[in-house]
Write a protein that holds these residues in place. Sequence first.
Motif, mmCIF file in Angstrom:
data_model
loop_
_atom_site.group_PDB
_atom_site.id
_atom_site.type_symbol
_atom_site.label_atom_id
_atom_site.label_comp_id
_atom_site.label_asym_id
_atom_site.label_seq_id
_atom_site.Cartn_x
_atom_site.Cartn_y
_atom_site.Cartn_z
ATOM 1 N N UNK A 43 0.837 -1.196 0.000
ATOM 2 C CA UNK A 43 0.000 0.000 0.000
ATOM 3 C C UNK A 43 0.879 1.255 0.000
ATOM 4 N N UNK A 44 0.415 2.265 -0.701
ATOM 5 C CA UNK A 44 1.218 3.485 -0.850
ATOM 6 C C UNK A 44 0.674 4.651 -0.051
ATOM 7 N N UNK A 45 -0.374 4.427 0.743
ATOM 8 C CA UNK A 45 -0.899 5.546 1.504
ATOM 9 C C UNK A 45 -2.050 5.144 2.405
ATOM 10 N N UNK A 46 -2.448 6.083 3.214
ATOM 11 C CA UNK A 46 -3.595 5.937 4.101
ATOM 12 C C UNK A 46 -4.723 6.802 3.565
ATOM 13 N N UNK A 47 -5.940 6.343 3.741
ATOM 14 C CA UNK A 47 -7.058 7.143 3.276
ATOM 15 C C UNK A 47 -8.341 6.768 3.976
ATOM 16 N N UNK A 48 -9.278 7.699 3.998
ATOM 17 C CA UNK A 48 -10.581 7.417 4.564
ATOM 18 C C UNK A 48 -10.610 7.574 6.073
ATOM 19 N N UNK A 304 -8.059 -1.774 -4.823
ATOM 20 C CA UNK A 304 -7.152 -1.101 -3.899
ATOM 21 C C UNK A 304 -7.847 0.059 -3.198
ATOM 22 N N UNK A 305 -7.132 0.618 -2.209
ATOM 23 C CA UNK A 305 -7.558 1.866 -1.602
ATOM 24 C C UNK A 305 -8.366 1.737 -0.341
ATOM 25 N N UNK A 306 -8.710 0.522 0.085
ATOM 26 C CA UNK A 306 -9.545 0.400 1.282
ATOM 27 C C UNK A 306 -9.018 -0.612 2.284
ATOM 28 N N UNK A 307 -8.152 -1.539 1.866
ATOM 29 C CA UNK A 307 -7.799 -2.674 2.716
ATOM 30 C C UNK A 307 -7.102 -2.255 4.002
ATOM 31 N N UNK A 308 -6.096 -1.377 3.917
ATOM 32 C CA UNK A 308 -5.366 -0.986 5.122
ATOM 33 C C UNK A 308 -6.262 -0.173 6.052
ATOM 34 N N UNK A 309 -7.055 0.717 5.490
ATOM 35 C CA UNK A 309 -8.022 1.487 6.265
ATOM 36 C C UNK A 309 -8.958 0.547 7.028
ATOM 37 N N UNK A 310 -9.497 -0.441 6.311
ATOM 38 C CA UNK A 310 -10.459 -1.364 6.902
ATOM 39 C C UNK A 310 -9.824 -2.207 8.005
ATOM 40 N N UNK A 311 -8.623 -2.733 7.749
ATOM 41 C CA UNK A 311 -7.974 -3.589 8.731
ATOM 42 C C UNK A 311 -7.598 -2.857 10.005
ATOM 43 N N UNK A 393 -15.360 4.933 3.777
ATOM 44 C CA UNK A 393 -15.930 4.285 4.955
ATOM 45 C C UNK A 393 -16.525 5.274 5.941
ATOM 46 N N UNK A 394 -16.724 6.511 5.517
ATOM 47 C CA UNK A 394 -17.251 7.536 6.423
ATOM 48 C C UNK A 394 -18.770 7.551 6.457
ATOM 49 N N UNK A 395 -19.408 6.738 5.624
ATOM 50 C CA UNK A 395 -20.865 6.649 5.653
ATOM 51 C C UNK A 395 -21.340 5.498 6.546
#
Length: 513
Positions: A43-48, A304-311, A393-395
């Motif tokens: 992963x290249x970043x954090x988001x959400x 991509x784009x959600x896995x690290x946020x979710x975990x 994931x803010x909803x």
Amino acid sequence: MTTDVIVVGAGPAGLMLAGELGRAGVRPLVLERRERPGTAQKASGLGGRILDVLRHRGLLDRMSAASGDASPKPIFPFGGVYLDFTGLDETPLHAMAIPQAQVEQLLAEDAVELGAEIRRGHEVVALEQTDDAVLVEVNGPTGPYRVRARYLVGCDGGRSRIRELAGIEFPGSTYPEVNRLAAVAVHESVTVLDDGGIEVPGFGRIAPGFTHTDCGVFALGAVSPESRVMFFQTTENDNTEYDNDEPLTMTELGDSVRRVLGAEVPLGAPTRLSRYQFQDRQAENYRVGRVFLSGDAAHLLPATGAAMNLGMTDSVNLAWKLAADIHGWAPADLLDTYHEERHFAGGRALLQTRAQAALRQGQDPAAEALRAVFTELLSDEPALRRMGALVAGTDLRYPNTGTHSLTGTFVPDLPLHTDHGVTDVAELMHVARPIFLDLADRTDLREVAEEWAPRVAIHTAKTGDRPADVLLIRPDGHLAWAATIDEPSDTAKSELRTALAKWFGIPESMRSK
């Protein structure tokens, strides 16, 4: 050896869990089979939502400083199209460019500062459960040994050994495609165009965005036009099962570009290289007895784009509940709410990533039409904002959390005026404890909350546009209860007592009554 919690896996989910347990007064043992911290560029970043959680813990500034305050432009790929938030006053999806290896390093430092022990090169090879403990066999650098713990959490990735040992099913599918991506300085013979595309000698112009070919998809975007660094990605069908810990090479990337695009693109030095394959899976249970799953061990997403946020947010949800049980005040079914809430959250993440998979896969005219219609829909601001919130994931609103519209949602970061000065909700949350926040000077409700002190921190403040008279905030930032503005005292007091007992148990002072 005996400990309270064993965390298996020192990736983002496991290290976030270890730090959160430390904040709650529990010193976990982290067992990681790899001998050294990972260096693969995943992963290249954090988001959400995780950015808000890190702000709640006072960690966001540390992450931001390490990233060089790098905030990418608010344009994000979504299944072969883009979510472009540049025209909005405020983006619904925030991101921070920081490599996963750096995130893990910072989280490890935080966890160790808070009392966690991290053992690298220690692999769990067997486990058994009793009524009151989990017993594990570990192979370490100096030989095998056993550890006994009250709980064990598997944060050991998509091929989780813990999930297998616990007998938890992991249904879903593997997509027959491989994605290779890189941030690479293009060769001096390549012309970087003003629109973000490139001109390749002997081939011609390649437009920015997604180029669909008979052999796959080629994606191109500008990372740093001044230094001629470009983002390249190829997606092609390939049934080979790769070890994603094995680094991607420039030779492999170049071969893939040639197959997909049908052209030789001269490339310079890379700043990032990674390879990944998509799976669409979710564990049937996030808990079996005293064994829990978090992160990729619990779910694998086909985009991509959600896995690290979710975990990482899995781990924040679980940590305070484990600590409550260990400290002896957890209500009887509190630990069961981890599966209920986070399986629901994982389902929401799977929903939007499955949609991305459907959008990106087709190469025929019908698929192109679908992407065109979807892009047209995203030109409407409400639809664009809704999609941004879904990806971020803010909803998310947890089920079965109450009748007030705010309960189960993440607390808004309200500016607060107190007798001690100006602050905000995020700063109050640094203590990682339940918080009773009185925004309307409701002495009647504060008297009820004081029966739960010091387990629950009590604050009185004013805010400009208050969403409720009182907010009862869980340590993970989600609202356990809210008092409607001017709600009658008798009703509000009864509801508050119910919510306090449901989420934070019965105080010692009340057990003898």
